[in-house]
Enzyme design. Structure first.
Site, mmCIF file in Angstrom:
data_model
loop_
_atom_site.group_PDB
_atom_site.id
_atom_site.type_symbol
_atom_site.label_atom_id
_atom_site.label_comp_id
_atom_site.label_asym_id
_atom_site.label_seq_id
_atom_site.Cartn_x
_atom_site.Cartn_y
_atom_site.Cartn_z
ATOM 1 N N LYS A 32 0.862 -1.258 0.004
ATOM 2 C CA LYS A 32 -0.013 0.054 0.099
ATOM 3 C C LYS A 32 0.944 1.306 -0.103
ATOM 4 C CE LYS A 32 -2.357 1.649 3.703
ATOM 5 N NZ LYS A 32 -2.096 3.022 3.939
ATOM 6 N N ASP A 59 -3.479 4.274 -1.925
ATOM 7 C CA ASP A 59 -4.272 4.795 -0.721
ATOM 8 C C ASP A 59 -4.257 6.238 -0.570
ATOM 9 O OD1 ASP A 59 -5.932 5.176 1.580
ATOM 10 O OD2 ASP A 59 -4.359 4.401 2.850
ATOM 11 N N LEU A 60 -5.015 7.093 -1.693
ATOM 12 C CA LEU A 60 -5.162 8.461 -1.825
ATOM 13 C C LEU A 60 -6.479 9.062 -1.245
ATOM 14 C CD1 LEU A 60 -3.028 8.894 -5.193
ATOM 15 C CD2 LEU A 60 -2.306 8.966 -2.746
ATOM 16 N N LYS A 61 -7.299 8.309 -1.213
ATOM 17 C CA LYS A 61 -8.700 8.435 -0.669
ATOM 18 C C LYS A 61 -9.402 9.707 -1.383
ATOM 19 C CE LYS A 61 -7.760 6.736 4.032
ATOM 20 N NZ LYS A 61 -6.216 6.730 4.141
ATOM 21 N N ASP A 64 -13.838 14.701 -4.065
ATOM 22 C CA ASP A 64 -13.755 15.978 -4.747
ATOM 23 C C ASP A 64 -15.104 15.890 -5.706
ATOM 24 O OD1 ASP A 64 -13.542 18.591 -6.005
ATOM 25 O OD2 ASP A 64 -11.384 18.212 -5.646
ATOM 26 N N PRO A 66 -17.941 15.216 -8.768
ATOM 27 C CA PRO A 66 -17.480 13.771 -9.449
ATOM 28 C C PRO A 66 -16.901 13.946 -10.821
ATOM 29 C CG PRO A 66 -19.664 14.219 -8.768
ATOM 30 C CD PRO A 66 -19.213 15.477 -8.417
ATOM 31 N N THR A 119 -11.734 5.776 11.105
ATOM 32 C CA THR A 119 -11.780 5.285 12.508
ATOM 33 C C THR A 119 -11.215 6.215 13.506
ATOM 34 O OG1 THR A 119 -9.516 4.264 11.727
ATOM 35 C CG2 THR A 119 -11.564 2.888 12.017
ATOM 36 N N ARG A 211 3.338 -1.133 10.638
ATOM 37 C CA ARG A 211 4.430 -1.257 11.601
ATOM 38 C C ARG A 211 4.672 -2.508 12.044
ATOM 39 N NH1 ARG A 211 1.786 3.866 14.617
ATOM 40 N NH2 ARG A 211 -0.152 2.759 13.882
HETATM 41 O O1 C5P Z 1 1.061 0.558 11.080
HETATM 42 P P1 C5P Z 1 -0.312 0.319 10.929
HETATM 43 O O2 C5P Z 1 -0.304 -1.380 10.789
HETATM 44 O O3 C5P Z 1 -1.180 0.844 12.176
HETATM 45 O O4 C5P Z 1 -0.650 0.886 9.598
HETATM 46 C C1 C5P Z 1 -1.995 0.776 9.077
HETATM 47 C C2 C5P Z 1 -2.258 1.348 7.918
HETATM 48 O O5 C5P Z 1 -3.673 1.298 7.497
HETATM 49 C C3 C5P Z 1 -1.712 2.837 7.812
HETATM 50 O O6 C5P Z 1 -1.192 3.180 6.504
HETATM 51 C C4 C5P Z 1 -2.946 3.788 8.113
HETATM 52 O O7 C5P Z 1 -3.126 5.032 7.569
HETATM 53 C C5 C5P Z 1 -4.034 2.957 7.539
HETATM 54 N N1 C5P Z 1 -5.714 2.793 7.917
HETATM 55 C C6 C5P Z 1 -5.898 2.767 9.227
HETATM 56 N N2 C5P Z 1 -6.993 2.908 9.645
HETATM 57 C C7 C5P Z 1 -8.128 3.378 8.950
HETATM 58 C C8 C5P Z 1 -7.799 3.546 7.537
HETATM 59 C C9 C5P Z 1 -6.379 3.433 7.125
HETATM 60 O O8 C5P Z 1 -4.950 2.430 9.928
HETATM 61 N N3 C5P Z 1 -9.319 3.435 9.227
#
Ligand code: C5P
Length: 232
Positions: A32, A59-61, A64, A66, A119, A211
């Site tokens: 990702k 993952d640029l979410k 804007d 349409p 989240t 991580r």
């Molecule tokens: O390091 P970790 O396992 O926490 O990384 C989770 C990845 O998923 C990160 O790139 C974070 O930005 C992404 N993410 C998240 N929760 C979300 C959406 C995306 O942790 N609700």
């Protein structure tokens, strides 16, 4: 595409990410790429990682009007990525236009996944800042339903929500779930976590792990462990 572990490559430079991926030698994990790396290095980093044979979730979410999202998706689709995302809050029209923009001339397109409610947004912030007064679970499921109706392939959600999303939207609607940790590992800033095995049992289609793999002493071993726990 089947069940898989996606490594969140949250690095800020090309040197760091390529150095990390070099450690995998012959293996080609699904990765990702998020805003930090993309904005630092531009689309060339996507091409370079793709040329090395990795699948890419960009993952640029997007969120804007349409027409703008449709045109931006057309550009991203040409980068030959495998999965992209947008905010379901951009509305059904925006999601449909995004899908249109993604279609390549050969009829293929990357998977399109919706972010429901981040989240990092809790009930209080939703009510106070967004004036949405429904329970957050209901809002998440509503966004998932609108994404499905717009023709999207799935949603990003907590592994705790994956089962319910499948109940509401069907088992073929994909759930891509971050917030995954090995049983004994540090949770960091993730509050609601699951192990890869639990995420598998509850029905996640893809887990996103950053991580616990990128900061591990042996990232390849950590990745192999995640795959084994999640896919077996
Ligand atoms: O390091 P970790 O396992 O926490 O990384 C989770 C990845 O998923 C990160 O790139 C974070 O930005 C992404 N993410 C998240 N929760 C979300 C959406 C995306 O942790 N609700």
């Amino acid at each position: 595409m089947g069940k898989d572990v996606i490594i969140a490559c949250d690095f800020s430079s090309k040197e760091e990410v390529l150095g990390f991926l070099d450690r995998f030698e012959g293996r080609k994990p699904f990765v990702k790429i998020g805003m930090e790396l993309f904005y630092a290095e531009g689309p060339q980093i996507v091409r370079e990682i793709k040329e090395r044979g990795h699948k890419i979730f960009l993952d640029l979410k997007l969120h804007d009007i349409p027409n703008t999202v449709k045109k931006a998706m057309r550009v991203l689709s040409r980068l030959d990525v495998d999965m992209v995302n947008l905010h379901a809050a951009g509305t059904t029209v925006m999601m449909k236009e995004a899908l249109e923009g993604l279609k390549r001339e050969d009829g293929t397109r990357p998977l399109l996944i919706a972010v429901t409610q981040l989240t990092s947004t809790d009930q209080e912030a939703m009510e106070k800042d967004l004036l949405i007064e429904k329970p957050i679970d209901e809002v998440v499921m509503h966004y998932a339903k609108t994404a499905k109706e717009a023709g999207l392939d799935g949603v990003v959600c907590s592994p705790l929500e994956a089962g319910k999303v499948h109940d509401v939207c069907g088992s073929s609607f994909l759930t891509v779930t971050p917030g995954v940790r090995f049983a004994e590992s540090d949770h960091g800033d993730q509050k609601r976590v699951m192990t890869p095995a639990e995420a598998n049992r509850i029905g996640s289609d893809y887990i996103v792990m950053g991580r616990p793999i990128t900061s591990a002493e042996d990232p390849v071993a950590a990745y192999e462990r995640a795959l084994k726990e999640f896919c077996e």
